[in-house]
Motif scaffolding. Structure first.
Motif, PDB file in Angstrom:
ATOM      1  N   ARG A 122      -3.931   2.278  -4.316  1.00  0.00           N
ATOM      2  CA  ARG A 122      -3.142   1.099  -3.934  1.00  0.00           C
ATOM      3  C   ARG A 122      -3.929  -0.194  -3.921  1.00  0.00           C
ATOM      4  O   ARG A 122      -3.354  -1.266  -3.769  1.00  0.00           O
ATOM      5  CB  ARG A 122      -2.549   1.310  -2.548  1.00  0.00           C
ATOM      6  N   GLY A 123      -5.252  -0.061  -3.991  1.00  0.00           N
ATOM      7  CA  GLY A 123      -6.079  -1.263  -3.948  1.00  0.00           C
ATOM      8  C   GLY A 123      -6.167  -1.900  -2.576  1.00  0.00           C
ATOM      9  O   GLY A 123      -6.533  -3.067  -2.454  1.00  0.00           O
ATOM     10  N   ILE A 124      -5.843  -1.126  -1.537  1.00  0.00           N
ATOM     11  CA  ILE A 124      -5.932  -1.680  -0.184  1.00  0.00           C
ATOM     12  C   ILE A 124      -7.031  -0.980   0.606  1.00  0.00           C
ATOM     13  O   ILE A 124      -7.351   0.182   0.362  1.00  0.00           O
ATOM     14  CB  ILE A 124      -4.584  -1.602   0.570  1.00  0.00           C
ATOM     15  N   VAL A 125      -7.599  -1.743   1.518  1.00  0.00           N
ATOM     16  CA  VAL A 125      -8.679  -1.239   2.362  1.00  0.00           C
ATOM     17  C   VAL A 125      -8.474  -1.744   3.790  1.00  0.00           C
ATOM     18  O   VAL A 125      -7.742  -2.713   4.016  1.00  0.00           O
ATOM     19  CB  VAL A 125     -10.071  -1.683   1.858  1.00  0.00           C
ATOM     20  N   PHE A 126      -9.143  -1.105   4.721  1.00  0.00           N
ATOM     21  CA  PHE A 126      -9.198  -1.598   6.087  1.00  0.00           C
ATOM     22  C   PHE A 126     -10.501  -2.377   6.244  1.00  0.00           C
ATOM     23  O   PHE A 126     -11.547  -1.941   5.774  1.00  0.00           O
ATOM     24  CB  PHE A 126      -9.192  -0.453   7.099  1.00  0.00           C
ATOM     25  N   ALA A 127     -10.424  -3.521   6.914  1.00  0.00           N
ATOM     26  CA  ALA A 127     -11.619  -4.328   7.163  1.00  0.00           C
ATOM     27  C   ALA A 127     -11.609  -4.784   8.624  1.00  0.00           C
ATOM     28  O   ALA A 127     -10.560  -5.150   9.158  1.00  0.00           O
ATOM     29  CB  ALA A 127     -11.649  -5.535   6.247  1.00  0.00           C
ATOM     30  N   VAL A 128     -12.770  -4.764   9.237  1.00  0.00           N
ATOM     31  CA  VAL A 128     -12.884  -5.251  10.606  1.00  0.00           C
ATOM     32  C   VAL A 128     -12.759  -6.775  10.575  1.00  0.00           C
ATOM     33  O   VAL A 128     -13.443  -7.455   9.826  1.00  0.00           O
ATOM     34  CB  VAL A 128     -14.226  -4.822  11.236  1.00  0.00           C
ATOM     35  N   ARG A 179      -9.275   9.517   9.501  1.00  0.00           N
ATOM     36  CA  ARG A 179      -9.278  10.690   8.615  1.00  0.00           C
ATOM     37  C   ARG A 179      -8.478  11.833   9.228  1.00  0.00           C
ATOM     38  O   ARG A 179      -7.681  12.479   8.557  1.00  0.00           O
ATOM     39  CB  ARG A 179     -10.718  11.137   8.339  1.00  0.00           C
ATOM     40  N   GLU A 180      -8.689  12.083  10.516  1.00  0.00           N
ATOM     41  CA  GLU A 180      -7.977  13.163  11.197  1.00  0.00           C
ATOM     42  C   GLU A 180      -6.474  12.896  11.266  1.00  0.00           C
ATOM     43  O   GLU A 180      -5.685  13.832  11.397  1.00  0.00           O
ATOM     44  CB  GLU A 180      -8.553  13.387  12.591  1.00  0.00           C
ATOM     45  N   ALA A 181      -6.069  11.628  11.159  1.00  0.00           N
ATOM     46  CA  ALA A 181      -4.642  11.284  11.146  1.00  0.00           C
ATOM     47  C   ALA A 181      -4.039  11.457   9.749  1.00  0.00           C
ATOM     48  O   ALA A 181      -2.848  11.252   9.567  1.00  0.00           O
ATOM     49  CB  ALA A 181      -4.448   9.848  11.611  1.00  0.00           C
ATOM     50  N   GLY A 182      -4.869  11.852   8.772  1.00  0.00           N
ATOM     51  CA  GLY A 182      -4.366  12.099   7.433  1.00  0.00           C
ATOM     52  C   GLY A 182      -4.437  10.908   6.498  1.00  0.00           C
ATOM     53  O   GLY A 182      -3.797  10.897   5.445  1.00  0.00           O
ATOM     54  N   ILE A 183      -5.216   9.895   6.858  1.00  0.00           N
ATOM     55  CA  ILE A 183      -5.376   8.721   6.005  1.00  0.00           C
ATOM     56  C   ILE A 183      -6.696   8.844   5.248  1.00  0.00           C
ATOM     57  O   ILE A 183      -7.765   8.860   5.852  1.00  0.00           O
ATOM     58  CB  ILE A 183      -5.352   7.415   6.830  1.00  0.00           C
ATOM     59  N   ASP A 184      -6.602   8.937   3.930  1.00  0.00           N
ATOM     60  CA  ASP A 184      -7.774   9.016   3.062  1.00  0.00           C
ATOM     61  C   ASP A 184      -8.064   7.607   2.558  1.00  0.00           C
ATOM     62  O   ASP A 184      -7.403   7.108   1.647  1.00  0.00           O
ATOM     63  CB  ASP A 184      -7.488   9.972   1.898  1.00  0.00           C
ATOM     64  N   GLN A 185      -9.037   6.950   3.160  1.00  0.00           N
ATOM     65  CA  GLN A 185      -9.310   5.554   2.833  1.00  0.00           C
ATOM     66  C   GLN A 185      -9.789   5.361   1.394  1.00  0.00           C
ATOM     67  O   GLN A 185      -9.461   4.366   0.751  1.00  0.00           O
ATOM     68  CB  GLN A 185     -10.316   4.952   3.815  1.00  0.00           C
ATOM     69  N   ALA A 186     -10.543   6.303   0.864  1.00  0.00           N
ATOM     70  CA  ALA A 186     -11.002   6.189  -0.527  1.00  0.00           C
ATOM     71  C   ALA A 186      -9.813   6.270  -1.483  1.00  0.00           C
ATOM     72  O   ALA A 186      -9.707   5.492  -2.437  1.00  0.00           O
ATOM     73  CB  ALA A 186     -12.030   7.275  -0.845  1.00  0.00           C
ATOM     74  N   GLU A 187      -8.899   7.192  -1.214  1.00  0.00           N
ATOM     75  CA  GLU A 187      -7.696   7.326  -2.041  1.00  0.00           C
ATOM     76  C   GLU A 187      -6.782   6.113  -1.880  1.00  0.00           C
ATOM     77  O   GLU A 187      -6.166   5.654  -2.848  1.00  0.00           O
ATOM     78  CB  GLU A 187      -6.944   8.612  -1.679  1.00  0.00           C
ATOM     79  N   MET A 188      -6.710   5.595  -0.683  1.00  0.00           N
ATOM     80  CA  MET A 188      -5.904   4.399  -0.417  1.00  0.00           C
ATOM     81  C   MET A 188      -6.397   3.230  -1.278  1.00  0.00           C
ATOM     82  O   MET A 188      -5.601   2.495  -1.868  1.00  0.00           O
ATOM     83  CB  MET A 188      -6.010   4.055   1.081  1.00  0.00           C
TER      84      MET A 188
END
Length: 137
Positions: free
Chosen positions: A51-57, A38-47
């Protein structure tokens, strides 16, 4: 520069023995990774919305080094170690003062709308590279 995120151990984080329940360390490091991104400017909810993409472990290697207790003040330290086409690795350490009590290496993958790994978009990649430069010094 290492991203540092403070956390205090609450009663709900502990087990019957009064120690932090082992799975809660995973929650602590997840929160710290989310704050770093988030602090790097990446809004995961907006992403996800746009775009339909998410980060997953994809993988976690964890070492429990010492116990944390109720009311301990901890700090989660996170760095970005490597970045490839669709994946990035983030070593994390939970410390109580100078003492490391938990360490993990977390591999995160970018997942597309079809549920498969997909290349990181250029703008997201650039923001992650900025994190990498900051955390490597």
């Amino acid at each position: 520069m290492i991203h540092r995120w403070p956390i205090r151990v609450y009663y709900e984080d502990t087990d019957l023995a009064g120690l932090v329940y082992y799975a809660n360390y995973l929650k602590f490091i997840e929160r710290a990774r989310s704050e770093m991104v988030r602090e790097a400017g990446i809004d995961q909810a907006e992403m996800k919305r746009a775009r339909g993409i998410v980060f997953a472990v994809r993988r976690v290697e964890a070492d429990y080094l010492a116990a944390a207790h109720y009311d301990d003040e901890l700090v989660v330290e996170t760095t970005l170690d490597s970045l490839s086409g669709a994946r990035f690795d983030m070593p994390q350490t939970v410390r109580r003062g100078d003492q490391p009590i938990f360490q993990a290496k977390v591999s995160v993958v970018c997942i597309g709308p079809a549920g498969r790994a997909t290349r990181l978009p250029a703008d997201i990649r650039q923001k992650l590279e900025t994190i990498s430069m900051l955390t490597r010094g």
